[in-house]
Design a protein around this motif. Structure first.
Motif, short mmCIF file in Angstrom:
data_model
loop_
_atom_site.label_atom_id
_atom_site.label_comp_id
_atom_site.label_asym_id
_atom_site.label_seq_id
_atom_site.Cartn_x
_atom_site.Cartn_y
_atom_site.Cartn_z
N THR A 146 0.81 -1.22 0.00
CA THR A 146 0.00 0.00 0.00
C THR A 146 0.84 1.27 0.00
O THR A 146 0.33 2.36 0.22
CB THR A 146 -0.93 0.02 1.23
OG1 THR A 146 -0.15 -0.17 2.42
CG2 THR A 146 -1.99 -1.06 1.13
N LEU A 147 2.13 1.12 -0.24
CA LEU A 147 3.01 2.29 -0.34
C LEU A 147 4.01 2.07 -1.48
O LEU A 147 4.85 1.17 -1.42
CB LEU A 147 3.77 2.54 0.96
CG LEU A 147 4.76 3.71 0.93
CD1 LEU A 147 4.04 5.04 0.69
CD2 LEU A 147 5.57 3.77 2.23
N ARG A 148 3.89 2.87 -2.52
CA ARG A 148 4.79 2.77 -3.66
C ARG A 148 5.28 4.17 -4.00
O ARG A 148 4.63 5.16 -3.66
CB ARG A 148 4.09 2.14 -4.86
CG ARG A 148 3.03 3.02 -5.51
CD ARG A 148 1.97 2.24 -6.22
NE ARG A 148 1.29 1.29 -5.35
CZ ARG A 148 0.30 1.63 -4.53
NH1 ARG A 148 -0.08 2.91 -4.43
NH2 ARG A 148 -0.28 0.74 -3.77
N GLU A 149 6.41 4.21 -4.68
CA GLU A 149 6.99 5.50 -5.05
C GLU A 149 7.39 5.49 -6.52
O GLU A 149 8.10 4.60 -6.97
CB GLU A 149 8.22 5.79 -4.18
CG GLU A 149 8.87 7.13 -4.50
CD GLU A 149 10.08 7.40 -3.62
OE1 GLU A 149 10.55 8.55 -3.60
OE2 GLU A 149 10.57 6.46 -2.96
N PHE A 150 6.91 6.50 -7.24
CA PHE A 150 7.31 6.72 -8.62
C PHE A 150 8.46 7.72 -8.61
O PHE A 150 8.27 8.87 -8.17
CB PHE A 150 6.14 7.26 -9.45
CG PHE A 150 5.13 6.23 -9.84
CD1 PHE A 150 4.96 5.85 -11.16
CD2 PHE A 150 4.33 5.61 -8.87
CE1 PHE A 150 4.02 4.89 -11.52
CE2 PHE A 150 3.40 4.65 -9.21
CZ PHE A 150 3.25 4.28 -10.55
N ARG A 151 9.63 7.28 -9.05
CA ARG A 151 10.80 8.16 -9.08
C ARG A 151 11.08 8.56 -10.53
O ARG A 151 11.40 7.72 -11.37
CB ARG A 151 12.02 7.47 -8.46
CG ARG A 151 11.86 7.24 -6.96
CD ARG A 151 13.07 6.57 -6.36
NE ARG A 151 12.87 6.29 -4.94
CZ ARG A 151 13.62 5.47 -4.22
NH1 ARG A 151 14.64 4.83 -4.81
NH2 ARG A 151 13.37 5.27 -2.95
N VAL A 152 10.97 9.86 -10.79
CA VAL A 152 11.10 10.40 -12.14
C VAL A 152 12.43 11.14 -12.25
O VAL A 152 12.66 12.10 -11.52
CB VAL A 152 9.94 11.36 -12.46
CG1 VAL A 152 10.04 11.85 -13.92
CG2 VAL A 152 8.59 10.69 -12.21
#
Length: 784
Positions: A57-63
């Motif tokens: 339930t915790l994700r991170e999109f790193r751009v």
């Protein structure tokens, strides 16, 4: 679980190394037990895009950052703004299309709540203020005040004000604000005049069980400091190196973290600079140190290092700034000191080992009970769950040009009509601009414009076609290039999803709606476009192809619409050509209008001065024809000064004109009003055109006696000799000479025209009529 999207200007690296990284990761790690959370973070340039699944339930999109970030860093360094400008760079980068915009638009669809962890990414949140989704500002500091303390460059002020304005917007318009301390709460209330009811204390926290046991000490000789490359930390290290170390020669100072980078050259026997350390080494250092020190003299928010020192059981000596916002008691939870007495306090306290143990134990107990991330998340989850959507009826406008700084009739209509409607609706306008930036402008309270740059291919197409013929084809080109602009399409889809009614202002963005049928559409026609384009493009080498495209989009706009708005009854017959017999739709006329203002009563008794004759027009081909007629057929035969205003002047800038003609070009609203107040008579010698002329409403509202052709008068229910002189184009010179001499007629026309404008052309009245039609035909309500 409700879906939350979090925007921040740095990644949630694990294990976190700075105070900001700790709050970013640990707070949402705990909160993700109650919500489904997506973090959206920029990361280092030249690294691959990645999705990091911290948990289910915790994700991170790193751009990855892009070339624009490097360019902005170089620009700010050259301008001597200050040492730490990464936040400002990220803020400025939002103006330029990049992959963070793409990620935001894709993730926005499923977000139910959006949280900002700083003001820096606010301009990436394109729909802030335009949608119904609640916003939270999870502040780490009062950022504007912190920047005032830390940015010392000669050109820092303009960027401090830039961030301060973003923070003000975020604070005043967020539904909920988290602050790290009561001092921060007071600071926000004082600086931004906001209601304290929407401010919630969400302090920085710790994980109490992460620390290694501390052993017994024979002697107390090691003082420990750790910090990021944050300017107040660097200032503290400088103080340790150049003051404390010299005054406390028997104490070993161990300093860790990025704050040491500028001090690696220092050679002192009792100072050890460790640089950035990993998590295991950090825990070891906490267990080995005898005391923790925090000689901070500037800063905002709360110090995570202070929480960690105390949670680990380290006795702490700190300035007031170092313990700000934590409600710690000097002599109970820590020992207080200042810049002048820090060394003396430290030397004295180290003599009392029993006192150090007592105060360390007291501080540890207090921090672990009040500031664990788990307890902090538990305290805020219910407040977040109670946030409700701010649902307001929303009108979504699609047009091919901007309306924020209107200098043509169409832009003036959009600006003023929808500013009046925004008193009831939330209104969003999506369009193109001529720059290379994304621009978001608040035109009026509740009325926002988002304009996106044209693609490279779009600009090339314009360049090629505009060199084939002098008439602008910008609108027609936009009509087919809009469906290949990926950024425009992403923004459009999100606005479409959160809106109630779509309004096609002009038909030139119709193709973007071709496969969308869920929302009601209104087509607001400013002209019978096919008829108009047939006239002004008749000599174009690609006439057939261009007219076919105009027909395609105008027909689609009519087909998609539930009902139509026209500016002139004269255009109805042309628009009805697109209807199938079984699909006859209503066309409602809403005239072009004007802002009514108090104007002085003109004196029509001065018979001696040479009169000033006014014409206003954009660079629209029918206006070009009108000015050409004034120059060739009117000005040489009338003793008067002719003043031409607007972008129509560009077409005549290098042409020979008479001595009694003055081309003013484009001028601001204030100067335009001044010119109308000093004019005696207005002209509108239009030969071709469609829709209606906004200039006529301007003339009437400013009590200008007016001479117009029937084409120029179309769309207005006015009578010849009462509201204006309406005559054929070949009668203009004689009618003008007659009107110049007839002061009584001038006064009659001016008074009647002004009364007509007040009764029929006030934007507020026209907006009420439009609102009535929307409520009746879209929402099945009778507003009366």
């Amino acid at each position: 679980m409700r879906n939350i999207l979090v925007l921040n200007f740095f990644p949630a690296f694990t294990p976190p190394k700075s105070g900001g990284e700790q709050r970013y990761f640990y707070f949402y790690e705990e909160l993700s037990k109650f919500f489904d959370i997506t973090l959206l973070s920029p990361t280092h340039q030249h690294t691959p895009f990645e999705v990091v699944n911290h948990s289910e339930t915790l994700r991170e999109f790193r751009v990855p950052k892009e070339a624009i970030h490097t360019q902005l860093h170089l620009k700010l360094n050259k301008e001597n703004v200050g040492a730490e400008v990464s936040g400002i760079v990220n803020g400025l980068s939002a103006k330029f299309p990049n992959e963070y915009h793409t990620a935001y638009n894709e993730l926005y669809k499923n977000a139910e709540i959006i949280i900002h962890d700083s003001p820096y990414m606010l301009e990436y949140d394109l729909f802030f203020g335009m949608d119904h989704k609640p916003r939270i500002y999870n502040s780490y500091n009062h950022e504007a005040l912190l920047l005032k303390q830390t940015l010392t460059g000669t050109n820092a002020n303009q960027f401090i004000h830039y961030i301060e304005n973003m923070e003000r917007t975020l604070v005043k318009n967020s539904d909920l604000i988290f602050v790290t301390s009561l001092d921060e709460k007071k600071s926000f209330i004082s600086s931004y005049q906001i209601n304290e009811d929407k401010i919630l204390l969400v302090p920085n926290g710790i994980h109490p069980n992460q620390w290694a046991p501390r052993g017994n000490r024979e002697e107390s000789t090691t003082a420990f400091f750790i910090g990021s490359a944050h300017p107040p930390n660097i200032e503290a290290v400088d103080y340790i190196v150049h003051h404390l170390a010299d005054q406390c020669e028997n104490i070993n100072f161990i300093v860790a973290g990025k704050c040491t980078e500028s001090f690696q050259h220092i050679k002192k026997s009792n100072v050890k600079m460790l640089g950035l350390v990993d998590e295991e080494t950090k825990f070891e250092l906490f267990s080995m140190a005898d005391i923790a020190i925090n000689p901070m003299f500037h800063g905002a928010g709360t110090n995570l290092k202070t929480l960690e020192y105390l949670s680990a059981g380290l006795p702490l000596i700190s300035t007031d700034i170092g313990v700000r916002g934590l409600e710690l008691i000097d002599g109970v939870h820590y020992y207080g000191a200042n810049k002048e007495n820090f060394a003396m306090i430290m030397l004295n306290r180290l003599k009392n080992k029993k006192g150090l143990k007592t105060i360390a134990k007291s501080g540890q107990k207090y921090i672990n009970s009040q500031y664990s991330w788990e307890s902090i998340a538990l305290r805020v989850k219910d407040t977040i769950k109670k946030l409700e959507s701010n649902k307001v009826q929303t009108l979504y406008l699609l047009n091919d040009f901007e309306a924020s700084n209107p200098n043509s009739g169409g832009a003036i209509r959009i600006n003023h009509l929808y500013s009046a409607l925004a008193k009831k609706y939330r209104i969003c306008l999506l369009c193109f601009n001529h720059s290379n930036q994304i621009n978001k402008v608040q035109i009026a309270e509740g009325f926002f414009q988002v304009s996106v740059p044209k693609s490279h291919e779009h600009k090339v197409e314009e360049f090629i076609l505009h060199h084939q013929h002098p008439v602008s084809l910008a609108d027609i080109i936009s009509s087919y290039m809009c469906i290949s602009n990926n950024l425009l399409k992403l923004i459009h889809q999100n606005l479409y999803d959160v809106t109630d009614v779509v309004i096609l202002v002009h038909p030139y963005m119709a193709l973007i709606l071709e496969n969308s049928n869920e929302k009601p559409v209104i087509y607001e026609s400013f002209n019978a476009e096919m008829e108009l384009k047939k006239t002004i493009l008749k000599n174009h080498p690609k006439f057939d192809l261009l007219i076919k495209q105009v027909m395609k989009v105008e027909e689609l706009a009519c087909e998609k619409s539930q009902f139509m708005i026209s500016v002139s009854d004269c255009d109805h017959q042309y628009l009805r050509k697109y209807f199938k017999e079984e699909e006859i739709k209503d066309i409602i006329t809403i005239n072009n209008g004007v802002q009514i203002r108090e104007t002085s009563k003109y004196n029509f008794t001065d018979k001696t001065k040479i009169p000033n004759i006014l014409f206003i027009g954009s660079g629209h081909p029918p206006n070009n024809e009108a000015v050409h007629f004034i120059i060739e057929k009117i000005a040489p035969f009338v003793k008067a000064n002719f003043i031409i205003v607007g972008s129509v002047c560009h077409a005549f800038a290098h042409k020979k004109i008479g001595p009694n003609i003055k081309l003013m070009g484009e001028i601001d609203h204030h100067n335009k009003i001044s010119l109308m107040e000093n004019a005696d008579i207005a002209l509108n010698p239009m030969i071709n055109g469609s829709g209606s002329n906004v200039k006529m409403a301007d003339y009437f509202a400013n009590r200008l006696p007016t001479i117009t052709t029937p084409v120029g008068a179309r769309g207005y229910n006015i009578k010849n000799g009462k509201h204006a002189i309406i005559c054929n184009i070949n009668e203009f010179s004689s009618e003008l000479n007659g009107l110049i001499k007839d002061l009584k007629l001038q006064e009659t026309l001016a008074k009647n025209a002004f009364h007509y404008a007040v009764q029929e052309l006030d934007w507020e009245r026209l907006a009420e009529k439009f609102d009535s039609e929307i409520q009746k035909r879209i929402f099945n309500n009778n507003p009366h």
